[in-house]
Design a protein around this motif. Structure first.
Motif, PDB file in Angstrom:
ATOM      1  N   ASN A   7       0.851  -1.185   0.000  1.00 21.45           N
ATOM      2  CA  ASN A   7       0.000   0.000   0.000  1.00 21.45           C
ATOM      3  C   ASN A   7       0.887   1.234   0.000  1.00 21.45           C
ATOM      4  O   ASN A   7       1.777   1.373   0.826  1.00 21.45           O
ATOM      5  CB  ASN A   7      -0.894   0.019   1.247  1.00 21.45           C
ATOM      6  N   ALA A  59      -4.065   4.355  11.580  1.00 20.58           N
ATOM      7  CA  ALA A  59      -4.622   3.347  10.669  1.00 20.58           C
ATOM      8  C   ALA A  59      -4.903   3.926   9.287  1.00 20.58           C
ATOM      9  O   ALA A  59      -5.073   3.165   8.329  1.00 20.58           O
ATOM     10  CB  ALA A  59      -5.900   2.761  11.257  1.00 20.58           C
ATOM     11  N   GLN A  60      -4.937   5.227   9.171  1.00 23.60           N
ATOM     12  CA  GLN A  60      -5.197   5.858   7.875  1.00 23.60           C
ATOM     13  C   GLN A  60      -3.933   6.045   7.042  1.00 23.60           C
ATOM     14  O   GLN A  60      -4.010   6.504   5.915  1.00 23.60           O
ATOM     15  CB  GLN A  60      -5.864   7.228   8.086  1.00 23.60           C
ATOM     16  N   ARG A  65      -2.378   0.750   7.262  1.00 19.54           N
ATOM     17  CA  ARG A  65      -3.188  -0.180   6.458  1.00 19.54           C
ATOM     18  C   ARG A  65      -2.464  -1.506   6.278  1.00 19.54           C
ATOM     19  O   ARG A  65      -3.079  -2.574   6.335  1.00 19.54           O
ATOM     20  CB  ARG A  65      -3.531   0.447   5.111  1.00 19.54           C
ATOM     21  N   ASP A  66      -1.131  -1.440   6.097  1.00 17.47           N
ATOM     22  CA  ASP A  66      -0.347  -2.681   5.995  1.00 17.47           C
ATOM     23  C   ASP A  66      -0.442  -3.486   7.289  1.00 17.47           C
ATOM     24  O   ASP A  66      -0.566  -4.714   7.253  1.00 17.47           O
ATOM     25  CB  ASP A  66       1.118  -2.370   5.697  1.00 17.47           C
ATOM     26  N   ILE A  68      -2.875  -3.461   9.493  1.00 15.83           N
ATOM     27  CA  ILE A  68      -4.229  -4.015   9.606  1.00 15.83           C
ATOM     28  C   ILE A  68      -4.379  -5.223   8.693  1.00 15.83           C
ATOM     29  O   ILE A  68      -4.941  -6.254   9.091  1.00 15.83           O
ATOM     30  CB  ILE A  68      -5.284  -2.935   9.306  1.00 15.83           C
ATOM     31  N   ASP A  69      -3.867  -5.130   7.470  1.00 15.82           N
ATOM     32  CA  ASP A  69      -3.907  -6.273   6.551  1.00 15.82           C
ATOM     33  C   ASP A  69      -3.135  -7.458   7.118  1.00 15.82           C
ATOM     34  O   ASP A  69      -3.586  -8.607   7.038  1.00 15.82           O
ATOM     35  CB  ASP A  69      -3.333  -5.893   5.187  1.00 15.82           C
TER      36      ASP A  69
END
Length: 126
Positions: A7, A59-60, A65-66, A68-69
């Motif tokens: 991302n 988280a934004q 994002r990585d 969270i994934d």
């Protein structure tokens, strides 16, 4: 793990990280400064709220994002694990404990022999 392109973060990611660390720092400093003036309950609520807000901001970002994934994929992998039964866990634990005690006794014996050998060779008494 899935093989995807990473991302890409936006140009605002550094600002988001600075804001995240500023919020967390403010929570720590505020908790310290208001020890006498504000009750523990309200300070705890404020710190938890600050951590949640900082987490949402982090988280934004691209790295957020990585992360969270990665957590989602890890959860999927953990579901695939075949966990041992209670009996298997107890037996394995017993085997490890017995092996540990046996090795401790062997090392204790070797240490005693080596101490006596060195003291004999050097002429120093025990």
């Amino acid at each position: 793990m899935s093989v995807e392109t990473e991302n890409q973060g936006s140009r605002l990611d550094p600002v988001k990280w600075i804001l995240t660390f500023a919020i967390l720092s403010a929570a720590v400093v505020g908790n310290y400064l208001y020890t006498e003036q504000v009750s523990v309950l309200w300070r705890a609520i404020a710190v938890v709220a600050a951590v949640v807000v900082a987490g949402l901001i982090a988280a934004q970002t691209g790295k957020g994002r990585d992360a969270i994934d990665f957590a989602k994929e890890s959860r999927t992998e953990v579901r695939k694990v075949i966990w041992p039964t209670r009996d298997e866990a107890w037996r394995t634990t017993a085997i490890v404990l017995v092996a540990t005690v046996i090795m401790a006794l062997i090392l204790w014996g070797l240490d005693g022999i080596m101490v006596r050998a060195v003291s004999f060779l050097t002429g120093l008494g025990l």
